[in-house]
Enzyme design. Structure first.
Site, PDB file in Angstrom:
ATOM      1  N   TYR A  12       0.830  -1.217   0.000  1.00  0.00           N
ATOM      2  CA  TYR A  12       0.000   0.000   0.000  1.00  0.00           C
ATOM      3  C   TYR A  12       0.864   1.266   0.000  1.00  0.00           C
ATOM      4  CZ  TYR A  12      -2.934   3.581   2.262  1.00  0.00           C
ATOM      5  OH  TYR A  12      -3.579   4.739   2.600  1.00  0.00           O
ATOM      6  N   ASN A  33       8.076  -9.858  -1.750  1.00  0.00           N
ATOM      7  CA  ASN A  33       7.718 -11.272  -1.976  1.00  0.00           C
ATOM      8  C   ASN A  33       6.236 -11.454  -2.329  1.00  0.00           C
ATOM      9  OD1 ASN A  33       6.412 -10.946   0.447  1.00  0.00           O
ATOM     10  ND2 ASN A  33       7.498 -12.576   1.535  1.00  0.00           N
ATOM     11  N   LEU A  34       5.523 -10.343  -2.416  1.00  0.00           N
ATOM     12  CA  LEU A  34       4.092 -10.351  -2.774  1.00  0.00           C
ATOM     13  C   LEU A  34       3.232 -11.137  -1.781  1.00  0.00           C
ATOM     14  CD1 LEU A  34       4.009 -10.527  -6.707  1.00  0.00           C
ATOM     15  CD2 LEU A  34       3.970  -8.526  -5.213  1.00  0.00           C
ATOM     16  N   ASP A  52      12.124 -12.616  -0.992  1.00  0.00           N
ATOM     17  CA  ASP A  52      11.920 -12.399   0.442  1.00  0.00           C
ATOM     18  C   ASP A  52      13.148 -11.712   1.047  1.00  0.00           C
ATOM     19  OD1 ASP A  52      11.736 -13.127   3.376  1.00  0.00           O
ATOM     20  OD2 ASP A  52       9.931 -14.121   2.617  1.00  0.00           O
ATOM     21  N   ALA A  75       9.269  -3.576   3.818  1.00  0.00           N
ATOM     22  CA  ALA A  75       8.761  -4.955   3.856  1.00  0.00           C
ATOM     23  C   ALA A  75       8.591  -5.399   5.307  1.00  0.00           C
ATOM     24  CB  ALA A  75       9.729  -5.885   3.138  1.00  0.00           C
ATOM     25  N   ALA A  76       7.381  -5.780   5.656  1.00  0.00           N
ATOM     26  CA  ALA A  76       7.092  -6.186   7.039  1.00  0.00           C
ATOM     27  C   ALA A  76       5.686  -6.749   7.113  1.00  0.00           C
ATOM     28  CB  ALA A  76       7.190  -4.962   7.965  1.00  0.00           C
ATOM     29  N   TYR A 142       4.078  -6.501  17.310  1.00  0.00           N
ATOM     30  CA  TYR A 142       4.361  -5.716  16.097  1.00  0.00           C
ATOM     31  C   TYR A 142       5.188  -4.477  16.466  1.00  0.00           C
ATOM     32  CZ  TYR A 142       3.514  -2.162  12.535  1.00  0.00           C
ATOM     33  OH  TYR A 142       3.672  -1.144  11.612  1.00  0.00           O
ATOM     34  N   PHE A 170       2.266   7.430  11.785  1.00  0.00           N
ATOM     35  CA  PHE A 170       1.016   7.194  12.493  1.00  0.00           C
ATOM     36  C   PHE A 170       0.112   6.446  11.502  1.00  0.00           C
ATOM     37  CE2 PHE A 170       1.602   9.084  16.712  1.00  0.00           C
ATOM     38  CZ  PHE A 170       2.950   9.362  16.557  1.00  0.00           C
TER      39      PHE A 170
HETATM   40  N1  LIG Z   1      -0.277   1.073   7.157  1.00  0.00           N
HETATM   41  C1  LIG Z   1       0.021   1.816   8.223  1.00  0.00           C
HETATM   42  O1  LIG Z   1      -0.828   2.505   8.782  1.00  0.00           O
HETATM   43  C2  LIG Z   1       1.435   1.840   8.757  1.00  0.00           C
HETATM   44  C3  LIG Z   1       1.720   2.682   9.855  1.00  0.00           C
HETATM   45  C4  LIG Z   1       3.008   2.687  10.386  1.00  0.00           C
HETATM   46  C5  LIG Z   1       4.006   1.918   9.810  1.00  0.00           C
HETATM   47  N2  LIG Z   1       3.706   1.140   8.737  1.00  0.00           N
HETATM   48  C6  LIG Z   1       4.785   0.351   8.126  1.00  0.00           C
HETATM   49  O2  LIG Z   1       4.868   0.710   6.751  1.00  0.00           O
HETATM   50  C7  LIG Z   1       5.302  -0.405   5.980  1.00  0.00           C
HETATM   51  C8  LIG Z   1       4.343  -0.621   4.809  1.00  0.00           C
HETATM   52  O3  LIG Z   1       3.029  -0.804   5.294  1.00  0.00           O
HETATM   53  P1  LIG Z   1       1.797  -1.045   4.301  1.00  0.00           P
HETATM   54  O4  LIG Z   1       0.568  -0.561   4.975  1.00  0.00           O
HETATM   55  O5  LIG Z   1       2.131  -0.534   2.965  1.00  0.00           O
HETATM   56  O6  LIG Z   1       1.750  -2.625   4.299  1.00  0.00           O
HETATM   57  P2  LIG Z   1       1.581  -3.667   3.097  1.00  0.00           P
HETATM   58  O7  LIG Z   1       1.311  -5.001   3.699  1.00  0.00           O
HETATM   59  O8  LIG Z   1       0.617  -3.145   2.092  1.00  0.00           O
HETATM   60  O9  LIG Z   1       3.035  -3.648   2.446  1.00  0.00           O
HETATM   61  C9  LIG Z   1       4.092  -4.432   2.939  1.00  0.00           C
HETATM   62  C10 LIG Z   1       4.753  -5.091   1.747  1.00  0.00           C
HETATM   63  O10 LIG Z   1       5.840  -5.890   2.225  1.00  0.00           O
HETATM   64  C11 LIG Z   1       5.834  -7.112   1.512  1.00  0.00           C
HETATM   65  N3  LIG Z   1       6.491  -8.120   2.366  1.00  0.00           N
HETATM   66  C12 LIG Z   1       6.039  -8.627   3.532  1.00  0.00           C
HETATM   67  N4  LIG Z   1       6.907  -9.521   4.020  1.00  0.00           N
HETATM   68  C13 LIG Z   1       7.941  -9.566   3.135  1.00  0.00           C
HETATM   69  C14 LIG Z   1       9.154 -10.301   3.080  1.00  0.00           C
HETATM   70  N5  LIG Z   1       9.465 -11.190   4.031  1.00  0.00           N
HETATM   71  N6  LIG Z   1       9.989 -10.105   2.031  1.00  0.00           N
HETATM   72  C15 LIG Z   1       9.667  -9.233   1.052  1.00  0.00           C
HETATM   73  N7  LIG Z   1       8.531  -8.505   1.046  1.00  0.00           N
HETATM   74  C16 LIG Z   1       7.681  -8.666   2.075  1.00  0.00           C
HETATM   75  C17 LIG Z   1       4.365  -7.428   1.251  1.00  0.00           C
HETATM   76  O11 LIG Z   1       4.168  -8.304   0.154  1.00  0.00           O
HETATM   77  C18 LIG Z   1       3.810  -6.032   0.998  1.00  0.00           C
HETATM   78  O12 LIG Z   1       3.818  -5.706  -0.388  1.00  0.00           O
HETATM   79  C19 LIG Z   1       5.392  -1.573   6.950  1.00  0.00           C
HETATM   80  O13 LIG Z   1       6.738  -1.697   7.349  1.00  0.00           O
HETATM   81  C20 LIG Z   1       4.535  -1.126   8.122  1.00  0.00           C
HETATM   82  O14 LIG Z   1       4.947  -1.722   9.325  1.00  0.00           O
HETATM   83  C21 LIG Z   1       2.443   1.068   8.200  1.00  0.00           C
HETATM   84  O1  LIG Z   2     -13.085  -2.835  12.158  1.00  0.00           O
HETATM   85  C1  LIG Z   2     -12.395  -2.090  12.877  1.00  0.00           C
HETATM   86  C2  LIG Z   2     -11.029  -1.830  12.608  1.00  0.00           C
HETATM   87  C3  LIG Z   2     -10.335  -1.026  13.481  1.00  0.00           C
HETATM   88  N1  LIG Z   2     -10.943  -0.474  14.565  1.00  0.00           N
HETATM   89  C4  LIG Z   2     -10.185   0.402  15.474  1.00  0.00           C
HETATM   90  O2  LIG Z   2      -9.674   1.479  14.717  1.00  0.00           O
HETATM   91  C5  LIG Z   2      -8.428   1.923  15.251  1.00  0.00           C
HETATM   92  C6  LIG Z   2      -7.398   1.882  14.137  1.00  0.00           C
HETATM   93  O3  LIG Z   2      -7.164   0.523  13.793  1.00  0.00           O
HETATM   94  P1  LIG Z   2      -6.417   0.076  12.452  1.00  0.00           P
HETATM   95  O4  LIG Z   2      -6.960   0.834  11.298  1.00  0.00           O
HETATM   96  O5  LIG Z   2      -6.446  -1.420  12.407  1.00  0.00           O
HETATM   97  O6  LIG Z   2      -4.922   0.596  12.679  1.00  0.00           O
HETATM   98  P2  LIG Z   2      -3.919   0.388  13.910  1.00  0.00           P
HETATM   99  O7  LIG Z   2      -4.174  -0.855  14.657  1.00  0.00           O
HETATM  100  O8  LIG Z   2      -3.917   1.674  14.696  1.00  0.00           O
HETATM  101  O9  LIG Z   2      -2.524   0.168  13.172  1.00  0.00           O
HETATM  102  C7  LIG Z   2      -2.138   0.883  11.985  1.00  0.00           C
HETATM  103  O10 LIG Z   2      -1.445   2.025  12.379  1.00  0.00           O
HETATM  104  C8  LIG Z   2      -0.225   1.767  13.081  1.00  0.00           C
HETATM  105  C9  LIG Z   2       0.377   3.124  13.431  1.00  0.00           C
HETATM  106  O11 LIG Z   2      -0.400   3.744  14.423  1.00  0.00           O
HETATM  107  C10 LIG Z   2       0.674   0.960  12.163  1.00  0.00           C
HETATM  108  O12 LIG Z   2       1.916   0.726  12.742  1.00  0.00           O
HETATM  109  C11 LIG Z   2       0.032  -0.358  11.786  1.00  0.00           C
HETATM  110  O13 LIG Z   2       0.871  -1.078  10.893  1.00  0.00           O
HETATM  111  C12 LIG Z   2      -1.278  -0.059  11.117  1.00  0.00           C
HETATM  112  O14 LIG Z   2      -1.940  -1.303  10.859  1.00  0.00           O
HETATM  113  C13 LIG Z   2      -8.099   0.938  16.391  1.00  0.00           C
HETATM  114  O15 LIG Z   2      -8.486   1.527  17.594  1.00  0.00           O
HETATM  115  C14 LIG Z   2      -8.989  -0.274  16.106  1.00  0.00           C
HETATM  116  O16 LIG Z   2      -9.372  -0.992  17.256  1.00  0.00           O
HETATM  117  C15 LIG Z   2     -12.278  -0.724  14.828  1.00  0.00           C
HETATM  118  O17 LIG Z   2     -12.841  -0.252  15.816  1.00  0.00           O
HETATM  119  N2  LIG Z   2     -12.977  -1.518  13.967  1.00  0.00           N
END
Ligand SMILES: NC(=O)c1ccc[n+]([C@@H]2O[C@H](COP(=O)([O-])OP(=O)(O)OC[C@H]3O[C@@H](n4cnc5c(N)ncnc54)[C@H](O)[C@@H]3O)[C@@H](O)[C@H]2O)c1
Ligand SMILES: O=c1ccn([C@@H]2O[C@H](COP(=O)(O)OP(=O)(O)O[C@H]3O[C@H](CO)[C@@H](O)[C@H](O)[C@H]3O)[C@@H](O)[C@H]2O)c(=O)[nH]1
Length: 328
Positions: A12, A33-34, A52, A75-76, A142, A170
């Site tokens: 994403y 690694n998709l 990976d 990647a995570a 996590y 965030f």
């Molecule tokens: N989405 C959020 O709100 C959020 C917030 C804070 C931090 N982050 C961090 O941002 C990064 C990206 O998050 P995202 O929401 O885009 O997640 P995502 O799952 O969409 O993207 C992660 C990508 O990493 C790849 N991946 C997972 N394991 C792998 C491996 N072992 N080797 C190679 N590729 C691998 C997945 O295929 C995926 O395309 C992550 O490190 C996540 O912890 C996300």
């Molecule tokens: O169906 C749902 C889904 C989520 N929540 C709540 O909504 C808030 C946000 O949840 P979510 O959108 O799942 O995000 P987080 O758990 O806050 O985690 C995201 O945001 C973090 C940073 O704050 C990142 O590190 C994580 O990777 C990312 O998944 C939380 O209080 C959840 O309990 C609900 O009440 N109902």
């Protein structure tokens, strides 16, 4: 053109970063690694290695072939809730995988890294705004896995001369304002896309996890950062790392400084889409901190970065536009 290795670039946030890197004159090279990403989330002419981060041989070949100037390491495994059930997977991918990547970087003398850390490292600090000097107290595996990588980076900076920035984002949300990319997690667990799926009639209801938190309306508060702003912050971090001579290891929050409760987000989703879907109150989701809102001051000073989209309204609107486009 400088190559930037983007691990997790088919995910994403990664797919939005690739767009921004190209617009800024860099060539992203995606290593993913998709397991959770999509090949078609990035342009077909972006170099793509399906592998990976725990595979040293594939990493070696990639560093030799592309000689990247810097790595953006995303990647995570990302779901805090899932990490409460399967911590082993999180430590394996997020910690062992990161260690493997850092050691490949050492072997190939590529020492610039921007790391995706998270607000989840703060845990339940009980403060209105969280700044980077606070002690880390993650509430879930996590968050602990990300805090461990920050510690590794501090050591690799001090001992091996890495130049590193950890961006603690965030809650990433929204979609490319031009509609070229968006959030496609499967299964989806994040609040805004789930609420929008409910608005689109793809879900029968929306669940609120916990109504008894110590917050004004009893639901959790988060700081939602637009993915386009997040992508900008990465480009600025790469520019900062590669242009500064004497770098320090920096940890920088990427957020807006404004919090929204779960209830407020659901109401906004209903009013922006014009769809009133059913909402039910459920027990708390284990591992969720009550409130995570950034103090974004350091990012402004060090990276000259500020969010363009300060309100959740734009975030939800852009996500909704993306869903409408992909569903039509
Ligand atoms: N989405 C959020 O709100 C959020 C917030 C804070 C931090 N982050 C961090 O941002 C990064 C990206 O998050 P995202 O929401 O885009 O997640 P995502 O799952 O969409 O993207 C992660 C990508 O990493 C790849 N991946 C997972 N394991 C792998 C491996 N072992 N080797 C190679 N590729 C691998 C997945 O295929 C995926 O395309 C992550 O490190 C996540 O912890 C996300
Ligand atoms: O169906 C749902 C889904 C989520 N929540 C709540 O909504 C808030 C946000 O949840 P979510 O959108 O799942 O995000 P987080 O758990 O806050 O985690 C995201 O945001 C973090 C940073 O704050 C990142 O590190 C994580 O990777 C990312 O998944 C939380 O209080 C959840 O309990 C609900 O009440 N109902």
């Amino acid at each position: 053109m400088q190559n930037i290795l983007v691990t997790g670039g088919a995910g994403y946030i990664g797919s939005h970063i690739c767009l921004k890197l190209r617009e800024s004159g860099y060539c992203p090279v995606v290593f993913d690694n998709l397991s959770n990403g999509h090949r078609d989330a990035i342009a077909p002419d972006i170099p793509f290695i399906q592998a990976d981060i725990r595979d040293s041989e594939k990493l070696d070949r990639t560093f030799s072939e592309f000689q990247p100037t810097a790595v953006i390491h995303m990647a995570a495994l990302i779901e805090a809730g899932l990490s409460m059930h399967e911590p082993s997977k999180f430590y394996n991918v997020n910690v062992a995988g990161s260690l493997n990547l850092l050691d490949a970087m050492r072997r190939h003398d590529c020492l610039h890294i921007v790391f995706s850390s998270t607000a989840a490292v703060y845990g339940n600090a009980g403060l209105d705004l969280l700044d980077e000097r606070l002690p880390v107290r993650p509430e879930n595996p996590y968050g602990r896995s990300k805090a461990m990588v920050e510690t590794m980076l501090a050591d690799y900076f001090a001992i091996y001369g890495f130049k590193a920035i950890a961006l603690r984002y965030f809650n990433a949300a929204g979609a490319d304002p031009k509609g070229r990319a968006g959030e496609r997690h499967d299964p989806e667990t994040h609040l805004i896309p789930l609420a929008l799926q409910a608005a689109a009639g793809l879900r029968s209801e929306m669940k609120i996890f916990g109504g008894d938190y110590n917050t004004p309306d009893g639901t959790c508060i988060r700081d939602y950062i637009h993915v386009d702003d997040l992508a900008d912050a990465h480009v600025k971090a790469v520019q900062n790392l590669t242009s500064r001579k004497n770098t320090t290891f920096e940890i920088i929050n990427i957020g807006t400084g404004k919090g929204y409760s779960v209830k407020e987000i659901i109401e906004l989703c209903q009013s922006i889409t014009g769809q009133k879907f059913p909402v039910s109150l459920k027990p708390r989701r284990p591992g969720d901190p009550a409130k995570l809102v950034a103090d974004p001051a350091k990012a402004k000073v060090l990276l000259d970065w500020q969010p363009k989209y300060g309100s959740a309204h734009d975030i939800i609107k852009h996500s909704w536009n993306f869903y409408m486009k992909t569903m039509s």
